[in-house]
Design an enzyme around this catalytic site. Structure first.
Site, PDB file in Angstrom:
ATOM      1  N   SER A  33      40.741  32.142  25.197  1.00  0.00           N
ATOM      2  CA  SER A  33      39.318  31.904  24.950  1.00  0.00           C
ATOM      3  C   SER A  33      38.550  31.449  26.184  1.00  0.00           C
ATOM      4  O   SER A  33      37.333  31.512  26.204  1.00  0.00           O
ATOM      5  CB  SER A  33      39.138  30.860  23.850  1.00  0.00           C
ATOM      6  OG  SER A  33      39.798  29.665  24.203  1.00  0.00           O
ATOM      7  N   ASP A 338      32.106  22.810  22.792  1.00  0.00           N
ATOM      8  CA  ASP A 338      32.406  22.691  21.355  1.00  0.00           C
ATOM      9  C   ASP A 338      33.647  21.846  21.059  1.00  0.00           C
ATOM     10  O   ASP A 338      34.196  21.936  19.981  1.00  0.00           O
ATOM     11  CB  ASP A 338      32.566  24.088  20.740  1.00  0.00           C
ATOM     12  CG  ASP A 338      33.744  24.849  21.353  1.00  0.00           C
ATOM     13  OD1 ASP A 338      34.428  24.291  22.236  1.00  0.00           O
ATOM     14  OD2 ASP A 338      33.979  26.001  20.942  1.00  0.00           O
ATOM     15  N   HIS A 341      36.174  23.992  24.459  1.00  0.00           N
ATOM     16  CA  HIS A 341      35.688  24.890  25.518  1.00  0.00           C
ATOM     17  C   HIS A 341      34.534  24.256  26.277  1.00  0.00           C
ATOM     18  O   HIS A 341      33.883  23.355  25.765  1.00  0.00           O
ATOM     19  CB  HIS A 341      35.263  26.219  24.906  1.00  0.00           C
ATOM     20  CG  HIS A 341      36.333  26.815  24.044  1.00  0.00           C
ATOM     21  ND1 HIS A 341      36.335  26.685  22.675  1.00  0.00           N
ATOM     22  CD2 HIS A 341      37.447  27.487  24.364  1.00  0.00           C
ATOM     23  CE1 HIS A 341      37.419  27.278  22.186  1.00  0.00           C
ATOM     24  NE2 HIS A 341      38.113  27.764  23.191  1.00  0.00           N
TER      25      HIS A 341
END
Ligand SMILES: *[C@@H]1O[C@H](CO)[C@@H](O)[C@H](O)[C@H]1NC(C)=O
Ligand SMILES: *[C@@H]1O[C@H](CO)[C@@H](O)[C@H](O)[C@H]1NC(C)=O
Ligand SMILES: *[C@@H]1O[C@H](CO)[C@@H](O)[C@H](O)[C@H]1NC(C)=O
Length: 363
Positions: A33, A338, A341
């Site tokens: 991610s 978040d 991240h």
């Protein structure tokens, strides 16, 4: 453009770096991610893309959700921009006949360096967000290769101007295990396996023709809002004085990074014609954990911009994008987006450290 030449001249572990690096003509990215630009969203209509498929994800720069786990651009986007290339298309979005000569992004959020079977054997299958591990991503590249170049000469000419970014990857192998209660001691035992998987994939890419490779290490996970929320406590001794991060988890990330660097050194002995560069994401991000204000993170570097409350604005029952969560007004005043991240602003500092600073060094 002199991307990644950097400290070559200061670097004492001598390795002759080609005097002036040509501008890359293509970038191939593998990872999770931290660099997925849409693959998970395209691969799986279920959670968590129900969150990353809508605002506030993507609110900065793109102004719509793209499948990136951030408010805006990622490190790989800044590297592409610095090379004069378009943002890389996610592999799963490629259409028949599309020209992807300037690169492809194979990264999938949630991906692990180890194959999913490793986690199934440990009864952790339910926690994997994707089965598209590093070896699957490598397989995708191999499938695509014949449409990029065919003869040995043709491939050689093409790949010598292509940058291969292998990671960050491996962070999830640890995240998954930590999030189901694994201890640092237990997890340390898996470091050689994870490092080996990354090193093997890097070697396999060299066998396929890659010569310019950047392999990033892990971020300081002890500074992330998720870890701080899950593993924080009243004991001051758990925290680093300078930045409020969790000592033991940062030490773990450093340990992984050290082992990765060592393994890459061995790999380079095997393939002396390849230029393997270690990217120090940990070191490149540390300055903004030490001096957030200096980087414009007026809201600090630890709490998340988008979340459901709590001391670090991370609440697992109200993650960013879910009911009960809320995004901050100005993401550029936060390093953490978040919980897990980072914000575009934080990624841009890390990318700058790689492109202009000395946070990349030949092994
Ligand atoms: C991964 O593969 C296993 C076994 O085929 C399957 O049960 C599982 O649903 C898959 N997971 C994801 C996230 O696709
Ligand atoms: C976390 O979110 C849940 C669900 O919205 C809420 O009930 C709970 O109070 C929140 N916890 C904190 C510490 O804010
Ligand atoms: C970068 O340079 C600074 C100052 O010269 C030095 O202290 C630091 O260790 C270097 N970092 C890396 C990763 O080489």
């Amino acid at each position: 453009m002199k991307l990644f030449i950097l400290l070559a001249s200061l670097c004492l572990t001598l390795h002759i770096v080609s005097s002036s690096l040509q501008q890359y003509q293509a970038i191939f990215n593998f990872g999770d991610s931290l660099s997925d630009t849409g693959n998970l969203l395209l691969s799986d209509p279920r959670a968590p893309p129900d969150v990353i498929g809508k605002l506030p994800y993507g609110e900065t720069f793109f102004h719509h959700a793209t499948g990136r786990f951030s408010d805006g651009r990622l490190i790989v986007d800044f590297i592409a921009e610095a090379s004069g290339l378009p943002h890389l298309p996610p592999y799963l979005a490629l259409k028949k006949g599309q020209n992807f000569y300037q690169g492809v992004n194979f990264a999938v959020a949630g991906a692990t360096a180890l194959d999913p079977e490793f986690f199934y054997r440990r009864k952790m299958s339910s926690i994997l967000a994707t089965n598209y591990s590093l070896s699957t991503q490598l397989g995708w590249f191999k499938e695509l290769k014949p449409s990029l170049c065919n003869t040995k000469q043709e491939c050689e000419n093409y790949f010598k101007k292509a940058l291969f970014l292998v990671g960050e990857i491996g962070g999830n192998d640890y995240n998954y295990a930590f999030f189901v209660g694994g201890s640092i001691k237990q997890l340390k035992a898996s470091v050689p396996l994870v490092v080996d998987a990354i090193t093997k994939a890097t070697g396999a890419l060299i066998e396929e023709g890659a010569v310019e490779l950047v392999v990033p290490g892990n971020l300081p996970i002890g500074c992330s809002a998720v870890y701080l929320t899950l593993y924080g406590g009243p004991n001051k001794a758990y925290y680093e004085k300078r930045n409020g991060c969790l000592k033991a988890f940062n030490a773990f990330a450093k340990h992984h990074n050290k082992e990765l660097k060592r393994a890459l050194g061995t790999l380079e002995e095997k393939y002396p014609h390849a230029r393997i560069i270690y990217a120090d994401y940990y070191g490149a991000s540390m300055p903004f954990y030490h001096a957030p204000q200096h980087y414009g993170f007026t809201s600090g570097s630890l709490a998340a911009c988008c979340g459901g409350g709590g001391p670090y604005n991370f609440n697992n029952s109200a993650r960013c994008g879910h009911i009960g969560s809320k995004a901050c007004k100005d993401p550029s005043s936060y390093a953490n987006w978040d919980g897990l991240h980072l914000t575009e602003a934080a990624y841009s500092h890390i990318a700058k450290g790689m492109i202009h600073g000395n946070f990349t060094a030949p092994i």
